[in-house]
Structure formats: C-alpha cells, structure tokens
Write an enzyme that holds these catalytic residues in place. Structure first.
Site, PDB file in Angstrom:
ATOM      1  N   GLU A 108       0.837  -1.213   0.000  1.00  0.00           N
ATOM      2  CA  GLU A 108       0.000   0.000   0.000  1.00  0.00           C
ATOM      3  C   GLU A 108       0.868   1.257   0.000  1.00  0.00           C
ATOM      4  O   GLU A 108       0.579   2.228  -0.688  1.00  0.00           O
ATOM      5  CB  GLU A 108      -0.955   0.009   1.198  1.00  0.00           C
ATOM      6  CG  GLU A 108      -1.966  -1.132   1.226  1.00  0.00           C
ATOM      7  CD  GLU A 108      -2.768  -1.296  -0.064  1.00  0.00           C
ATOM      8  OE1 GLU A 108      -2.831  -0.347  -0.860  1.00  0.00           O
ATOM      9  OE2 GLU A 108      -3.298  -2.393  -0.284  1.00  0.00           O
ATOM     10  N   ASP A 162       3.686  -4.729  -5.436  1.00  0.00           N
ATOM     11  CA  ASP A 162       4.028  -6.040  -4.870  1.00  0.00           C
ATOM     12  C   ASP A 162       5.537  -6.188  -4.685  1.00  0.00           C
ATOM     13  O   ASP A 162       6.007  -6.599  -3.618  1.00  0.00           O
ATOM     14  CB  ASP A 162       3.523  -7.166  -5.786  1.00  0.00           C
ATOM     15  CG  ASP A 162       2.038  -7.464  -5.583  1.00  0.00           C
ATOM     16  OD1 ASP A 162       1.465  -7.021  -4.568  1.00  0.00           O
ATOM     17  OD2 ASP A 162       1.457  -8.148  -6.454  1.00  0.00           O
TER      18      ASP A 162
HETATM   19 ZN   LIG Z   1      -2.690  -2.682  -4.595  1.00  0.00          ZN
END
Ligand SMILES: [Zn+2]
Length: 682
Positions: free
Chosen positions: A522, A586
């Site tokens: 995030e 990621d």
């Molecule tokens: Zn995301």
C-alpha cells in the site's frame, strides 16, 4: 456513487460474487498459524515454483466451495469474518426494545432481509412505482428526472447511462467536486462488448439470453423480450465503444477534465443536465469533472439516435438489473445464473444469511463494523500493526535515500510525500452517523432503497465542502487494504489484521512476509506509476525532475514486460499495462517488508522452525498470503477487469526479482525463480 481512485491489495468484486461459503463457515475459530507447514508442498523445488512450494498443500486441502468462484487465504478469512458478523446480527435482530439505535438498524435490516416469505410475497411490487414512471415517460427530456433516482444505482457495479457522484478535486485535493463519468453497461467491462474472440461472442449470447429472461420475469412475452434484449445490447454496445479502456483510465490526467455545467451541456446538449442536477438536489454547480468527455459526446449521439421506446426498454432493464438481488427468488436466481455462474463460475448461490450479512455490511457497514471491532479487534493487534507500519515507513525512507537512480532534485519531495502519508488502522476514529436512515422491519426493498438514497445524499452532500480526512472507503470487517493517492493515506481494516494473515502471537518472520508485505504494498502505491503523479498533499502535480521521471518509467517497463510474459489461461496473458501499479507495489512492498523485518530483529538470534530458516519463513509467509484456487470463468473475468496479477505470479513474479530470496533458498543463478533481467523500481 463514490468515484474514488483507490488501489487495493486484493480483488474482491461486489462481495456477493466473491466471498464465503455455506456450511463450512459455521466455525468462527481462527486458530490457523500465519505460516502453516501443512499448507506447503515440500516436494516442489522452491527455486522452480515458489508458489506451489508455499501453497501446494493448501490448494489440495481447500477445494473451491460450490458457491464460490475462487477460494483463497483472503476469501476464507472473509468467510470467517462474515460468520462472526452473522452472530452479531442474529443477536441484534431479536426485537428487544432495549437495543441501542445502531443495533436496531442492523438487526432490523438483517431481519427484513432474512424474511424470505415477505420478500417472496412482495414479488415485483416494490419496483411497480418505478416501472409506472418509465411507462409514463412522454419525452426524452424527461429521462433526466428518471435516471437521477438512486434506484438506478448499484454501488461499485452498475449504473444507468453514466455515473454521477463526488470526488476529491485531483488538482485541489482539499476540495470535493461533482464528477460525471462513463457507465451504463450491464457487463463488467467495455471489452465484453467489443472483443471478437469466440469466448466473448459466447458471453454476449449468454448475456442476451439473460436480459431476455429478466424481461420475461417482468411479464413480457418471449418474442417481445427477445427483441428488447437486442435493443439493450445495441445501446450498451454503443456506450461501450465510446468508453475508455481500463488501461487508459489508469492515467489520472486522462480522467480529469474540469469544466462548467454549461460546458457539459454544450458537450452533450440532448441531455437536460440542469433538470438532472436539480433532481438530485444540486441547485448550483459552478464546475465539475467530466472524467470522460468523449463518452458524453457519444452518449449524446445515442440519445439522439434512439427513440423513446428503445430508451424506455433500456431503463426497464437497468431498473430490474440493479435491484434483482433484493427481489423474489426468480429474479435473484436469474441474476445469479448470469453474474455468479456464467461470468464467474460459481455453482450455487450463497445461502441467504450470507447475502443478507453482506448487504448489511454494504449499507450499514460502520454500524455493524463498530460491533465487530468491539468483539474481534484487540488493542494489541492495533498496536503491533501500527508499529509495523512505522517500521516499513522508516524502511522506505532508507530505501529512497539510497536509490541510485533518483537525484537530489526529487528525493526530498519523495521523502516529504512519505512523511505526509496518514496511517489508518482497524477502523475510523469517528463512526458514521446513520440516525437519518430509516430502517423498517419487514421492508427489505424499502430498506435497500432508503440506504441507497442515504448514501447518495452523503456523497453529494460533500460537493463544495472541504475533504474529511477521517473517512474510510472500506468497512472494518473487510479483508482488504487500500491506498488513496488523493488522501495520501494507507488503510488497513480490522478484518485483514486477523489470523492467518496477521497474528500478534506469531513469530515475526511470517507476519512481516504477509502483513508487512501488504503494508509495504500500500505504501508503494504512493509511488507507483499512478501514485507518483500525486504530491504530498494529494494533488495531481509533477514533482519529479524530467530525468528521474525517465528513470522511473524505464524501471517500471521492466516490470510490465516481465508480467506480460505470464499466462493466465489458454492464450490469455497478463495485461502488464493494466497490472503495472499492482506489480510495482508487490515487488516494492516485499522489499520494504524485508528491510523492516531485518531492522526489527537486528541483534536477535533467530532459530529455524520446522526446518525453515527465519529468512525462508519470511518468504513462505508471503507466499502463503496468496494461496488460492480459482475457477476458469473467474480467471477470464479477472484477466479483463482486475488490475492485480493472478496470485501465482504475485508470488513467483515478486520473489524472482529479489536476491534476498535467491540467497534464502540457495537458488542457482539459472533457476526459474531467478529473473535474469531483474526488475526493481523501489
Ligand atoms: Zn494494490
């Protein structure tokens, strides 16, 4: 509807399509460890396929329940949360006069929804007044008054003709403005209407059949209904052709076109915008964002071209489609047969209690969430999660400072943005006030419609007002997380900070691999290809030196090239331009989590557990956050609409870019899990 630009950790379509199963969920125990050795398949070489090494056991032990289109660590946890919510709702639904106001609302809403007899007896009656209004339409100009009713909206999924709502002004993030955007489709994406492959053709045929059946349920003769379905398809196809693609819409500049109401009127003169705005309760509107001007030009052409009868047909379809799930069984089943079965591959509809629980979460989420948090979210979980967030932010600061490709012209602004990120953990500080929303026992559709009106008023009430930074876009029991570039905040609902994704009692390594990876993900969204275009205050403004911008783009293309090679199903590859933001988040997120974990455990003598070194436990913790099984239909759906890569590649694609992984598992340089052209942005 809220048109908010948020980036999530995972894909969850309108909850009723993606979560939870029937009988299996009776248990509310959450005793699974964050790292579960029996979920692994240690016969697989981690350097060849790390995903199967981490999740092979899980995949064998967790077949997809019949009412699900996929099944994952996330979905399973959501299922358990939903079972806990059911307990809360069953208690609250007893008509006890001493209930507090919040419990009265969630309890009576749930009771009304569970009262299948009353819903069945009502049949189509709740929609009669709206059908009568459509039938009584005298001219195309009266259309505006009709579609301004929230009965035509279904949050997050469908809209009629176009979408309307409020959003933060992309270039003045302190202000809320009105926004109109493309919409009006019944299928999940414009691509479904315009693609020519065999599967797309089959789905369009099935869609025609579905629309026809809905018209038949409204009482139309079969031949008439078949013709009406063709009309719907014609209008929606025209709107789809005028719609931007998901990839285009990832560019925030392309969906920001602030103009006056008069300019919108000039763009689409055949739609009486002033009538529409007056009807939704907006008396004066200086300016608004017309997110997709070409769409509105096209909409105007269609409104001119189609006659009143055709537009009435289109309205009837959207009215019934947006509300089918709350009507009698025949409508519910037909809606499920298409959206649940054909599009997503589920075999059965979810049991009623589960759907009703999800509707309470949709409509009274913060009233239900408050009860959930009181019962299931401890202060220790919140304290540890906040600590982890702060460590990961510290890791990002160190990371930015040491980046070889970013110059001193950009770095201080990146650090400024990082420091400005607001951390929101568990639940809102101030709960939403539902006192103006009337909930009546025994009136399911009435409750749904009043809740939709209430939400619509809430969103439109923001226009012209300063932004409330305390607000959440997700309810507390949600198993997901998000970053909002305009708020510049990261948000972790209580529902995602639960075992097996997060456990304050677990050893640090898998917690950091799993939830640390989510937090890092995030945070990295603030600096992905989309997030990086917003500054510390959440304004769309380029704060990069041109050279650093170029360096970023070069590194990001490495990621999109890498992921574009991966196959989802048959010959469908990942659309690396659609998933770029998520893939960058990621990779960057796991690097940050690793740095934070190393820092947190500095000086400690960590021992292997279950023959896994601490480093290996970190990575397996990450891999197991993505354990999943998925139906073929859902893979195809996600290939089109989901900005996240499939779980297998969220695991393998990430670790193959990390030398720390290669070292932890002693992978040879030529292993499949060692990306020869290693990508790293952050
Ligand atoms: Zn995301």
């Amino acid at each position: 509807m809220a048109i908010v630009r948020v980036t999530l950790i995972a894909f969850l379509v309108g909850s009723s399509l993606s979560l939870a199963s029937g009988q299996q969920s009776a248990s509310t125990a959450k005793s699974q460890p964050v790292l579960n050795v029996s979920s692994m398949d240690r016969t697989v070489d981690p350097c060849t396929d790390f995903y199967t090494y981490s999740c092979g056991g899980w995949m064998k032990k967790n077949p997809i329940p019949p009412d699900q289109s996929s099944w994952s660590a996330y979905g399973k946890l959501q299922d358990e949360n939903t079972a806990q919510l059911r307990g809360i709702l069953e208690t609250a639904s007893a008509p006890d006069p001493s209930r507090n106001a919040a419990n009265q609302k969630i309890g009576d809403y749930y009771a009304a929804c569970m009262d299948e007899k009353a819903v069945e007896a009502a049949g189509i009656k709740p929609l009669d007044p709206y059908l009568a209004k459509i039938a009584g339409l005298q001219s195309k100009t009266d259309l505006a008054g009709i579609v301004a009713d929230p009965v035509y909206f279904l949050r997050y999924r469908r809209s009629t003709l176009f979408r309307f709502g409020s959003e933060q002004d992309a270039k003045d993030s302190a202000q809320q403005i009105a926004v109109v955007d493309q919409g009006g489709l019944g299928l999940p994406d414009r691509d479904y209407y315009v693609k020519d492959d065999v599967k797309s053709q089959e789905l369009r045929k099935a869609y025609l059949g579905h629309v026809q059946k809905m018209f038949e349920l409204l009482g139309d003769r079969r031949e008439t209904a078949a013709e009406e379905a063709q009309v719907v398809m014609r209008i929606e196809t025209a709107l789809a052709q005028r719609s931007m693609t998901r990839v285009e819409r990832r560019d925030p500049q392309k969906i920001y076109h602030k103009m006056t109401a008069a300019e919108l009127q000039a763009l689409a003169p055949s739609f009486p915008w002033q009538v529409y705005f007056a009807k939704v309760g907006i008396t004066s509107l200086a300016s608004l964002n017309v997110a997709s001007p070409d769409f509105f030009k096209g909409l105007n052409v269609e409104l001119d071209k189609e006659d009143l009868a055709a537009l009435k047909t289109y309205l009837r379809w959207h009215l019934v489609s947006a509300n089918a799930a709350f009507l009698s069984t025949a409508f519910v089943n037909e809606d499920f047969d298409f959206h649940g079965k054909i599009l997503s591959g589920a075999e059965q509809i979810e049991p009623r209690w589960k759907r009703c629980t999800e509707y309470v979460d949709d409509d009274l989420g913060e009233a239900l969430g408050q009860a959930y948090v009181d019962k299931y979210f401890g202060s220790e979980a919140k304290r540890q999660a906040l600590k982890m967030v702060q460590e990961i932010e510290a890791a990002m600061q160190a990371d930015i400072n040491s980046l070889p490709w970013m110059s001193a012209g950009t770095k201080p602004l990146a650090i400024e943005k990082l420091h400005a990120v607001a951390n929101k953990i568990g639940y809102p500080d101030k709960w939403r006030d539902y006192s103006k929303l009337e909930i009546v026992r025994g009136d399911e559709m009435g409750n749904v419609l009043r809740a939709r009106q209430f939400e619509f008023n809430r969103l439109l009430g923001k226009i012209g007002k300063p932004v409330d930074h305390g607000e959440w876009e997700m309810t507390p029991p949600t198993v997901n997380a998000y970053y909002n570039p305009q708020m510049n905040d990261i948000n972790f609902p209580a529902g995602v900070l639960q075992p097996p994704l997060f456990d304050p009692a677990s050893d640090a390594a898998p917690n950091y691999g799993n939830t640390g990876g989510t937090i890092g993900h995030e945070l990295t969204h603030g600096f992905d290809d989309e997030g990086r275009q917003f500054d510390a205050q959440g304004n769309l403004r380029d704060w990069w030196t041109p050279e650093d911008g170029k360096e970023f783009v070069k590194r990001a293309s490495c990621v999109s090239d890498q992921y574009s090679m991966y196959t989802i199903i048959d010959d469908i590859k990942i659309n690396g331009k659609l998933t770029l933001g998520e893939d960058v988040a990621d990779v960057g997120g796991l690097i940050l989590a690793y740095m934070a974990w190393k820092d947190d455990t500095k000086g400690q003598k960590l021992q292997p557990i279950d023959e896994l070194t601490p480093e290996q436990r970190f990575f397996v913790g990450y891999g197991q956050s993505w354990c999943s099984n998925e139906r073929e239909e859902n893979k195809r759906l996600r290939a089109t609409v989901d900005p996240h890569s499939p779980e297998k590649y969220r695991t393998n694609g990430v670790v193959s870019n990390l030398p720390e992984f290669q070292e932890a598992f002693h992978c040879k340089p030529q292993s499949a899990m060692v990306n020869q052209n290693r990508c790293r942005v952050w």
